[in-house]
Design a protein around this motif. Structure first.
Motif, PDB file in Angstrom:
ATOM      1  N   GLU A  66       0.880  -1.305   0.074  1.00 42.93           N
ATOM      2  CA  GLU A  66      -0.020   0.012   0.087  1.00 42.93           C
ATOM      3  C   GLU A  66       0.929   1.130  -0.135  1.00 42.93           C
ATOM      4  OE1 GLU A  66      -3.238   0.240  -0.197  1.00 42.93           O
ATOM      5  OE2 GLU A  66      -3.533  -2.136   0.072  1.00 42.93           O
ATOM      6  N   PRO A  67       0.236   2.427  -0.320  1.00 39.18           N
ATOM      7  CA  PRO A  67       1.179   3.566  -0.380  1.00 39.18           C
ATOM      8  C   PRO A  67       1.812   3.778   0.885  1.00 39.18           C
ATOM      9  CG  PRO A  67      -0.981   3.956  -1.563  1.00 39.18           C
ATOM     10  CD  PRO A  67      -1.031   2.513  -0.851  1.00 39.18           C
ATOM     11  N   GLU A  68       1.060   3.737   1.941  1.00 40.46           N
ATOM     12  CA  GLU A  68       1.851   4.060   3.368  1.00 40.46           C
ATOM     13  C   GLU A  68       2.747   2.808   3.861  1.00 40.46           C
ATOM     14  OE1 GLU A  68      -1.376   3.399   2.711  1.00 40.46           O
ATOM     15  OE2 GLU A  68      -2.375   2.166   4.366  1.00 40.46           O
ATOM     16  N   GLU A  69       2.696   1.716   3.276  1.00 40.48           N
ATOM     17  CA  GLU A  69       3.676   0.700   3.561  1.00 40.48           C
ATOM     18  C   GLU A  69       5.023   0.931   2.576  1.00 40.48           C
ATOM     19  OE1 GLU A  69       0.648  -3.152   4.257  1.00 40.48           O
ATOM     20  OE2 GLU A  69       1.232  -2.648   2.324  1.00 40.48           O
ATOM     21  N   ARG A  70       4.682   1.598   1.431  1.00 42.36           N
ATOM     22  CA  ARG A  70       5.965   1.836   0.831  1.00 42.36           C
ATOM     23  C   ARG A  70       6.832   2.977   1.519  1.00 42.36           C
ATOM     24  NH1 ARG A  70       3.576   1.543  -5.592  1.00 42.36           N
ATOM     25  NH2 ARG A  70       2.086  -0.063  -5.126  1.00 42.36           N
ATOM     26  N   ALA A  71       6.021   3.658   1.935  1.00 42.89           N
ATOM     27  CA  ALA A  71       6.728   5.070   2.731  1.00 42.89           C
ATOM     28  C   ALA A  71       7.498   4.586   3.897  1.00 42.89           C
ATOM     29  CB  ALA A  71       5.613   5.898   3.286  1.00 42.89           C
ATOM     30  N   ALA A  72       6.824   3.640   4.383  1.00 40.21           N
ATOM     31  CA  ALA A  72       7.570   3.161   5.673  1.00 40.21           C
ATOM     32  C   ALA A  72       8.742   2.104   5.277  1.00 40.21           C
ATOM     33  CB  ALA A  72       6.466   2.147   6.355  1.00 40.21           C
ATOM     34  N   ALA A  73       8.599   1.643   4.127  1.00 38.79           N
ATOM     35  CA  ALA A  73       9.712   0.677   3.541  1.00 38.79           C
ATOM     36  C   ALA A  73      10.865   1.685   3.083  1.00 38.79           C
ATOM     37  CB  ALA A  73       9.237  -0.017   2.421  1.00 38.79           C
ATOM     38  N   GLY A  74      10.645   3.153   2.844  1.00 43.92           N
ATOM     39  CA  GLY A  74      11.725   4.135   2.639  1.00 43.92           C
ATOM     40  C   GLY A  74      11.539   4.758   1.415  1.00 43.92           C
ATOM     41  N   SER A  99       2.738  12.152  10.400  1.00 46.45           N
ATOM     42  CA  SER A  99       3.633  11.426   9.471  1.00 46.45           C
ATOM     43  C   SER A  99       4.871  10.745   9.868  1.00 46.45           C
ATOM     44  CB  SER A  99       3.874  12.364   8.376  1.00 46.45           C
ATOM     45  OG  SER A  99       4.721  11.901   7.409  1.00 46.45           O
ATOM     46  N   ILE A 100       5.574  11.367  10.731  1.00 45.22           N
ATOM     47  CA  ILE A 100       6.754  10.823  11.217  1.00 45.22           C
ATOM     48  C   ILE A 100       6.440   9.725  12.281  1.00 45.22           C
ATOM     49  CG2 ILE A 100       8.708  11.161  13.232  1.00 45.22           C
ATOM     50  CD1 ILE A 100       8.803  14.322  12.007  1.00 45.22           C
ATOM     51  N   ASN A 101       5.290   9.912  12.979  1.00 44.65           N
ATOM     52  CA  ASN A 101       5.070   8.897  13.946  1.00 44.65           C
ATOM     53  C   ASN A 101       4.352   7.445  13.264  1.00 44.65           C
ATOM     54  OD1 ASN A 101       6.452   9.317  16.400  1.00 44.65           O
ATOM     55  ND2 ASN A 101       4.744  10.651  17.067  1.00 44.65           N
ATOM     56  N   SER A 102       3.506   7.912  12.228  1.00 44.94           N
ATOM     57  CA  SER A 102       3.219   6.915  11.736  1.00 44.94           C
ATOM     58  C   SER A 102       4.016   5.756  11.048  1.00 44.94           C
ATOM     59  CB  SER A 102       2.048   7.331  10.404  1.00 44.94           C
ATOM     60  OG  SER A 102       1.199   8.142  10.824  1.00 44.94           O
ATOM     61  N   ILE A 103       5.035   6.532  10.387  1.00 38.44           N
ATOM     62  CA  ILE A 103       6.317   5.812   9.913  1.00 38.44           C
ATOM     63  C   ILE A 103       6.972   5.005  10.637  1.00 38.44           C
ATOM     64  CG2 ILE A 103       8.389   6.189   8.745  1.00 38.44           C
ATOM     65  CD1 ILE A 103       6.834   7.628   6.618  1.00 38.44           C
ATOM     66  N   ARG A 104       7.398   5.799  11.991  1.00 39.25           N
ATOM     67  CA  ARG A 104       8.049   5.173  13.095  1.00 39.25           C
ATOM     68  C   ARG A 104       7.353   3.949  13.517  1.00 39.25           C
ATOM     69  NH1 ARG A 104      12.609   7.902  15.030  1.00 39.25           N
ATOM     70  NH2 ARG A 104      12.433   6.655  16.770  1.00 39.25           N
ATOM     71  N   LYS A 105       6.032   4.067  13.722  1.00 36.18           N
ATOM     72  CA  LYS A 105       5.268   2.943  14.172  1.00 36.18           C
ATOM     73  C   LYS A 105       5.145   1.718  13.171  1.00 36.18           C
ATOM     74  CE  LYS A 105       0.632   2.549  16.054  1.00 36.18           C
ATOM     75  NZ  LYS A 105      -0.649   3.154  15.802  1.00 36.18           N
ATOM     76  N   GLN A 106       5.177   2.043  11.780  1.00 35.06           N
ATOM     77  CA  GLN A 106       5.117   0.976  10.988  1.00 35.06           C
ATOM     78  C   GLN A 106       6.531   0.183  10.813  1.00 35.06           C
ATOM     79  OE1 GLN A 106       3.386   0.988   7.106  1.00 35.06           O
ATOM     80  NE2 GLN A 106       3.086   3.213   7.296  1.00 35.06           N
ATOM     81  N   ARG A 107       7.464   0.992  11.250  1.00 31.17           N
ATOM     82  CA  ARG A 107       8.874   0.473  11.265  1.00 31.17           C
ATOM     83  C   ARG A 107       9.317  -0.164  12.361  1.00 31.17           C
ATOM     84  NH1 ARG A 107      11.887   5.590   8.431  1.00 31.17           N
ATOM     85  NH2 ARG A 107      11.190   5.396   6.368  1.00 31.17           N
ATOM     86  N   GLY A 108       8.312  -0.163  13.386  1.00 25.99           N
ATOM     87  CA  GLY A 108       8.427  -0.771  14.863  1.00 25.99           C
ATOM     88  C   GLY A 108       9.367  -0.035  15.615  1.00 25.99           C
ATOM     89  N   GLU A 109       9.514   1.165  15.404  1.00 25.41           N
ATOM     90  CA  GLU A 109      10.248   1.902  16.274  1.00 25.41           C
ATOM     91  C   GLU A 109       9.282   2.671  17.232  1.00 25.41           C
ATOM     92  OE1 GLU A 109      13.358   3.115  12.565  1.00 25.41           O
ATOM     93  OE2 GLU A 109      11.989   4.612  13.484  1.00 25.41           O
ATOM     94  N   ASP A 110       9.769   3.237  18.526  1.00 24.56           N
ATOM     95  CA  ASP A 110       9.067   4.056  19.481  1.00 24.56           C
ATOM     96  C   ASP A 110       8.569   5.376  18.665  1.00 24.56           C
ATOM     97  OD1 ASP A 110       9.170   2.027  21.333  1.00 24.56           O
ATOM     98  OD2 ASP A 110      10.843   2.785  22.403  1.00 24.56           O
ATOM     99  N   GLU A 111       7.168   5.751  19.055  1.00 21.02           N
ATOM    100  CA  GLU A 111       6.865   6.997  18.581  1.00 21.02           C
ATOM    101  C   GLU A 111       7.777   8.000  19.195  1.00 21.02           C
ATOM    102  OE1 GLU A 111       2.593   7.392  18.437  1.00 21.02           O
ATOM    103  OE2 GLU A 111       2.334   5.584  17.757  1.00 21.02           O
ATOM    104  N   LEU A 112       7.858   9.381  18.562  1.00 19.06           N
ATOM    105  CA  LEU A 112       8.569  10.282  19.278  1.00 19.06           C
ATOM    106  C   LEU A 112       7.244  11.245  20.153  1.00 19.06           C
ATOM    107  CD1 LEU A 112      10.876  11.775  16.578  1.00 19.06           C
ATOM    108  CD2 LEU A 112      11.344  10.077  18.387  1.00 19.06           C
TER     109      LEU A 112
END
Lengths: 253, 323
Positions: free
Chosen positions: A75-83, A106-119
């Motif tokens: 999905e578009p958002e998964e592509r963003a998380a993939a980089g 945006s930053i936190n959505s991507i961090r969350k998808q990448r399994g990182e802590d939200e800022l």
């Protein structure tokens, strides 16, 4: 590494699908900057939308992989998380959503998808302040609605700001030079150059050679009629500027 | 004053043959039991302010409806010269009832009335409200309606701008679902020069709900330098939702500035894609865009506490709808 293999795609219109991309292949190594140049209607913007996953474009053949991952399956958002990051040719206005909310979400959505802590709010604020300063974006702009009432230069700087904040692996710049005067162009190019990194790849889509004076490409492709008709070094861009598209496209046809 | 309430026998209800009731069928919304029922002796609230005050004063009124009632409540507000007041009007209830209400507002010279209506009538209720507003020179009237309740509601406002230099703002948000029907019908009558009027309404329509916005700005010949503005935006969250909009300008003066606009449609694809390309899920992107759509009109609520309250209610409505 980014690998696009024999990519074919349609745009869906009210009159039915129209074939735009007719088999595009290219691979971009980490750290490389590739430029795609081509006349209007050659499929430049379609390529960028297909890569980002817009729904009104249909892939009919070929593949795109990013570091071995099948990009087209995401999905578009998964592509963003993939980089993947697409800097839009015409950044869209979003009334009622202010810049800081947009960037934080945006930053936190991507961090969350990448399994990182939200800022937390404080770290986000610090991060945004630093990046804004680097790009000459005022705090005042953070309080305004996304792109609403922004000048052409501000809109494009905003795209680069998002790119800097989301730390993508593969950046696609769709005619980032369009609508920019020379000063704005320089600021945007400096911003992009600051993001050049041995682990990051760039695909710069442009009509004019001018942008490539500021962002030096490693490889230049010429796109015409939905296909890459010629590939060369930075000198190819100079050649195009001198001779025009018609001559080069004719020579390879 | 009318005589003791008499039953309507269903005969005097407006029909769709009357232009201003074209999109709202009151007879169909009311059960025969309710429309034939003798109205109960209903509450009247009378608010009168004769002098200034600091403007921070708030009157908070609750109108409740109960199963089987045919109410005819009346709210009268009179502000004399220089007075300022905020009135918050809340509507709740349980079961099927008909609240047929009259609101009479008189804003004196240089007086200011901020009127906030929070309508959360029961899912089976019908509310019809006729508001008659007269404003004198240098007066300010602003009204914000949050409409989330009732099977059918009709808020009809007739504002008369009688003296120069008046500002009249009518704003609102409709949050509709199921088979709810909400009608906002406005007549803004500019009778004097140098007045400003604004209308700004936003509607969210889910399921098979239906919204109606009819707004007319009538500028009399003597009302030169009128500045009239009117906008209705409706966001359709479901393909079976419907919005009927009828913005109208009727202008007899030759030196005025009036504009109107109306939009109806689903969410734009472009901002949705932009947000998704920046990592937001499709649902999160939708929610953010719809919140933004609503928040822009909530900015019009002058009272901060009321604004936060309405924002909270809208938020709750949205998160339960979009889960």
């Amino acid at each position: 590494m980014i690998e696009i293999k024999n990519l074919q795609a349609n745009v869906n219109t009210d009159e039915g699908p129209i074939e735009i991309l007719k088999g595009i292949s290219l691979s971009i190594q980490p750290g490389e900057v590739h430029a795609i140049m081509g006349p209007n209607g050659s499929g430049k913007s379609t390529l960028s939308y297909v890569l980002a996953g817009r729904e009104d474009y249909g892939v009919t053949g070929g593949s795109v992989s990013m570091n071995g991952e099948d990009l087209l399956a995401l999905e578009p958002e998964e592509r963003a998380a993939a980089g993947l990051f697409l800097a839009f040719q015409y950044p869209v206005e979003i009334p009622g959503v202010n810049m800081s909310t947009f960037l934080k979400t945006s930053i936190n959505s991507i961090r969350k998808q990448r399994g990182e802590d939200e800022l937390d709010a404080l770290s986000l604020l610090k991060l945004m302040k630093t990046k804004c300063k680097e790009l000459g974006i005022s705090d005042d702009m953070m309080k305004r609605a996304v792109n609403v009432g922004f000048s052409g230069g501000e809109k494009k700087r905003n795209e680069v700001l998002q790119m800097a904040l989301l730390e993508p692996k593969f950046c696609v710049l769709d005619e980032t030079d369009s609508g920019l005067d020379i000063d704005a162009l320089k600021i945007v190019a400096d911003g992009v150059n600051a993001l050049r990194d041995p682990k990051r790849s760039f695909l710069i889509i442009t009509h004019y050679q001018r942008l490539l004076d500021y962002i030096k490409p490693d490889v230049v492709h010429v796109l015409a009629g939905g296909k890459i008709v010629k590939t060369g070094g930075p000198e190819l861009a100079q050649e195009l500027e001198k001779q025009g598209y018609a001559e080069i496209i004719e020579a390879v046809a | 004053m009318s005589a003791f309430p008499v039953p309507l026998d269903g005969q005097d209800l407006p029909t769709s043959k009357q232009e201003e009731w074209k999109y709202t069928n009151l007879a169909r919304a009311l059960s025969p039991e309710l429309s034939n029922k003798r109205p109960m002796v209903s509450e009247e609230v009378f608010i009168h302010r004769s002098c200034g005050g600091n403007g921070g004063q708030v009157e908070d009124i609750l109108w409740e409806g109960f199963e089987g009632q045919h109410q005819q409540p009346r709210l009268a507000i009179i502000l004399e010269e220089g007075a300022e007041l905020t009135v918050i009007e809340r509507h709740r209830g349980a079961g099927a009832y008909w609240k047929n209400m009259v609101t009479d507002v008189t804003v004196g010279p240089n007086a200011k009335l901020h009127h906030i209506r929070i309508v959360e009538d029961s899912a089976e209720a019908v509310q019809t409200n006729m508001a008659r507003v007269t404003i004198a020179r240098d007066g300010v009237y602003d009204c914000f309606s949050m409409n989330a309740g009732g099977a059918m509601t009709r808020h009809q406002i007739h504002a008369v701008l009688r003296g120069p230099n008046i500002t009249c703002s009518l704003n609102g948000v409709n949050l509709l679902k199921g088979s709810q029907h909400a009608d906002t019908t406005i007549l803004m009558e500019h009778q004097a020069p140098h007045c400003v009027s604004n209308q700004f309404y936003r509607s969210l329509l889910d399921d098979q709900s239906r919204g109606v916005f009819q707004g007319k700005v009538h500028v009399h010949r003597e009302a030169q330098k009128t500045d009239g503005y009117q906008l209705s935006n409706a966001l359709l969250l479901s393909p079976s939702a419907e919005m009927d909009t009828k913005p109208e300008l009727e202008i007899y003066a030759d030196d005025v500035k009036c504009s109107h606009g109306a939009t109806t449609g689903p969410l734009d694809e472009e901002p949705l894609f932009c947000l998704r390309s920046r990592g937001l899920s499709a649902d999160a992107a939708r929610l953010l865009l719809i919140q933004a759509f609503v928040n822009e009109v909530l900015e019009k609520i002058p009272n901060k506490d009321a604004r936060e309250e309405v924002r909270g209610k809208a938020e709750e409505w949205l998160t339960t709808r979009l889960k």
